[in-house]
Design a protein around this motif. Structure first.
Motif, short mmCIF file in Angstrom:
data_model
loop_
_atom_site.label_atom_id
_atom_site.label_comp_id
_atom_site.label_asym_id
_atom_site.label_seq_id
_atom_site.Cartn_x
_atom_site.Cartn_y
_atom_site.Cartn_z
N ARG A 168 0.81 -1.23 0.00
CA ARG A 168 0.00 0.00 0.00
C ARG A 168 0.85 1.28 0.00
NH1 ARG A 168 -0.17 -2.09 5.04
NH2 ARG A 168 0.80 -0.87 6.70
N ASP A 169 2.15 1.14 0.26
CA ASP A 169 2.99 2.32 0.47
C ASP A 169 3.38 3.02 -0.82
OD1 ASP A 169 3.18 2.25 3.32
OD2 ASP A 169 4.59 0.57 3.17
N TYR A 170 3.82 4.25 -0.68
CA TYR A 170 4.45 5.04 -1.74
C TYR A 170 5.80 4.38 -2.04
CZ TYR A 170 7.13 9.15 -3.41
OH TYR A 170 7.94 10.02 -4.11
N HIS A 171 6.08 4.10 -3.32
CA HIS A 171 7.23 3.25 -3.63
C HIS A 171 8.39 3.96 -4.32
CE1 HIS A 171 4.97 -0.16 -2.22
NE2 HIS A 171 6.08 -0.85 -2.33
N ARG A 172 8.52 5.24 -4.08
CA ARG A 172 9.73 5.94 -4.52
C ARG A 172 10.64 6.11 -3.30
NH1 ARG A 172 8.29 9.94 -9.50
NH2 ARG A 172 6.56 8.73 -10.33
N VAL A 173 11.94 6.02 -3.54
CA VAL A 173 12.93 6.08 -2.47
C VAL A 173 13.73 7.36 -2.61
CG1 VAL A 173 14.88 4.89 -1.37
CG2 VAL A 173 13.06 3.56 -2.47
N HIS A 174 13.96 8.05 -1.49
CA HIS A 174 14.58 9.37 -1.50
C HIS A 174 15.88 9.39 -0.69
CE1 HIS A 174 10.94 11.57 -3.18
NE2 HIS A 174 10.47 10.35 -2.93
N MET A 175 16.62 10.47 -0.80
CA MET A 175 17.89 10.62 -0.11
C MET A 175 17.67 11.06 1.34
SD MET A 175 20.50 9.88 -2.07
CE MET A 175 21.88 10.75 -1.32
N PRO A 176 18.33 10.41 2.31
CA PRO A 176 18.22 10.85 3.70
C PRO A 176 19.05 12.10 3.99
CG PRO A 176 19.63 8.92 3.55
CD PRO A 176 19.07 9.14 2.18
N CYS A 177 20.00 12.41 3.10
CA CYS A 177 20.87 13.58 3.28
C CYS A 177 21.48 13.92 1.92
CB CYS A 177 21.98 13.28 4.30
SG CYS A 177 23.00 11.85 3.87
N ASP A 178 22.12 15.07 1.84
CA ASP A 178 22.84 15.42 0.61
C ASP A 178 23.94 14.38 0.38
OD1 ASP A 178 21.27 17.66 0.67
OD2 ASP A 178 22.90 19.09 0.99
N GLY A 179 24.15 14.00 -0.87
CA GLY A 179 25.19 13.03 -1.15
C GLY A 179 25.67 13.08 -2.59
N VAL A 180 26.91 12.65 -2.80
CA VAL A 180 27.48 12.53 -4.14
C VAL A 180 27.70 11.05 -4.42
CG1 VAL A 180 29.43 13.12 -5.65
CG2 VAL A 180 28.59 14.80 -3.98
N LEU A 181 27.07 10.55 -5.47
CA LEU A 181 27.15 9.13 -5.82
C LEU A 181 28.57 8.76 -6.23
CD1 LEU A 181 25.56 6.46 -6.40
CD2 LEU A 181 25.34 7.27 -8.75
N ARG A 182 29.13 7.69 -5.65
CA ARG A 182 30.47 7.23 -6.01
C ARG A 182 30.48 5.86 -6.68
NH1 ARG A 182 34.78 9.55 -4.36
NH2 ARG A 182 35.39 8.72 -6.40
N GLU A 183 29.47 5.03 -6.34
CA GLU A 183 29.51 3.66 -6.86
C GLU A 183 28.11 3.06 -6.83
OE1 GLU A 183 32.10 -0.39 -5.79
OE2 GLU A 183 32.65 1.56 -4.95
N MET A 184 27.79 2.25 -7.84
CA MET A 184 26.56 1.47 -7.84
C MET A 184 26.92 0.04 -8.21
SD MET A 184 22.93 2.02 -9.88
CE MET A 184 23.52 1.64 -11.53
N GLU A 234 28.20 14.47 4.05
CA GLU A 234 28.79 15.24 5.15
C GLU A 234 29.00 14.38 6.38
OE1 GLU A 234 28.14 19.56 6.73
OE2 GLU A 234 26.40 18.94 5.53
N PHE A 235 28.32 13.25 6.42
CA PHE A 235 28.37 12.38 7.59
C PHE A 235 29.17 11.12 7.29
CE2 PHE A 235 24.15 14.37 6.92
CZ PHE A 235 24.33 15.44 7.79
N GLY A 287 16.08 14.51 0.61
CA GLY A 287 14.68 14.48 0.22
C GLY A 287 14.45 14.27 -1.26
N GLU A 288 15.51 14.34 -2.08
CA GLU A 288 15.36 14.16 -3.52
C GLU A 288 15.20 12.68 -3.85
OE1 GLU A 288 17.67 15.47 -7.67
OE2 GLU A 288 18.43 16.12 -5.71
N GLU A 289 14.37 12.37 -4.84
CA GLU A 289 14.18 10.97 -5.26
C GLU A 289 15.48 10.40 -5.81
OE1 GLU A 289 11.72 8.23 -8.49
OE2 GLU A 289 11.17 10.34 -8.24
N MET A 290 15.80 9.14 -5.42
CA MET A 290 16.98 8.48 -5.96
C MET A 290 16.65 7.18 -6.67
SD MET A 290 17.64 5.58 -3.98
CE MET A 290 19.35 5.25 -4.29
#
Length: 338
Positions: free
Chosen positions: A141-157, A192-193, A244-247
């Motif tokens: 039943r939930d909203y199924h988009r996942v967002h960032m818990p903090c600002d971040g720069v992607l380094r690896e997937m 930052e963390f 808060g941005e969608e990832m």
């Protein structure tokens, strides 16, 4: 008895075939049939369409379009404050706490290895040794988009193939190493963390896992580990996402796991096993370096040094924390097959 049958079926059912079939059906435009399926699903799972950007069930041409529906503006305010991290998804806390001796708690006496979760990458696992983890389960039943818990720069997937067991609470309590054996997409960010990992875990009938920078990561399911690397902050092509941005998103249900390095954050005290989560609400608070230093100085209290009857206490200078943030858009390196 019924629970035991459900678990045995998890091992016996052709999960890959069922998932392919569900993914195929969820993308079909079948007019009235699609509308009936969406309406039945929304009614059975009590989906709150008042939160959706478009609350009209008839407006969705496919089941997947309905399932990853965006929310209306303001439906999920993001917690403010430089030291505050926000919850990445709607759902419920499955488990959260310390990573102890390289293991994470799954449920009901089950633990699993951090290194196994990270596909055997012992160098990456070392960065989160004695750190913190949180597992959030997204119900149908939930909203199924996942967002960032903090600002971040992607380094690896890293895409890791695996099983497609259900990830509901019953399965988590009865299938050992569930999250380390299921298909998953591991995303490593500089923040930052310290380093932060956000893992999107696949499950039965999860048609696909997508990220905003790569699109659909799975399918296809080729049975091999794939790895992409990205530029550091400040470099050309760096991918920077804000709090808060969608990832990413799931096309049908699943789980998100977050990993944080030791001594970087404290989870909010109101969060515990079973707590309902809403994206954007308070998730954790940063432990700033100045706070750490003050705490360490306060722990050991010794007698002052006496020189010619003049008492001179020792002093410690706080060290500030911070990180430069960076640019936008495309990955710089092609995937490596491992």
């Amino acid at each position: 008895m019924l629970d035991s049958i459900k678990i045995k079926l998890q091992y016996l059912l052709p999960k890959q075939g069922l998932t392919r079939l569900a993914g195929w059906g969820a993308e079909k435009r079948a007019a009235m049939l699609t509308h009936w399926v969406i309406k039945g699903f929304a009614r059975y799972y009590h989906v709150d369409m008042k939160e959706a950007k478009d609350p009209d069930l008839k407006s969705y041409p496919t089941f997947n379009a309905f399932f990853v529906r965006p929310l209306r503006d303001g439906a999920r305010p993001v917690v403010s404050g430089l030291d505050m991290l926000c919850l990445p998804a709607d759902g419920a806390v499955s488990q959260l706490g310390a990573i102890t001796d390289g293991k994470l708690f799954q449920a009901k006496g089950h633990f699993y290895s951090l290194e196994a979760l990270l596909a055997g990458n012992y160098l990456l696992a070392e960065q989160f040794k004695e750190g913190q983890f949180a597992t959030i389960y997204l119900a149908p039943r939930d909203y199924h988009r996942v967002h960032m818990p903090c600002d971040g720069v992607l380094r690896e997937m890293i895409y890791v193939p695996g099983d497609l067991f259900s990830v509901n609470p019953l399965t988590a309590a009865n299938v050992p190493n569930l999250f380390a054996r299921n298909e998953r997409v591991i995303c490593l960010f500089d923040t930052e963390f310290g380093p932060m990992v956000q893992i999107l875990v696949g499950a039965t009938i999860v048609g696909s896992i997508e990220t905003v920078w790569a699109g659909c990561v799975t399918p296809p399911r080729e049975g091999i580990i794939k790895r992409w690397t990205y530029p550091a902050a400040g470099s050309e092509g760096a991918i920077a996402l804000e709090k808060g941005e969608e990832m990413g998103r799931f096309k049908l249900g699943s789980t998100v796991i977050n990993l944080f390095a030791a001594g970087q954050i404290n989870f909010m005290p109101q969060l515990s096993n079973g707590t309902v989560t809403r994206m954007g609400a308070p998730f954790a608070e940063a432990i700033r370096q100045s706070t750490k230093v003050k705490a360490e100085t306060a722990v050991v209290q010794t007698d002052p040094i006496v020189v010619d009857d003049i008492k001179t206490p020792t002093e410690t200078t706080p060290v500030p924390a911070g990180m430069a943030q960076a640019g936008v858009t495309k990955p710089a390196a092609p995937p490596e097959e491992i």
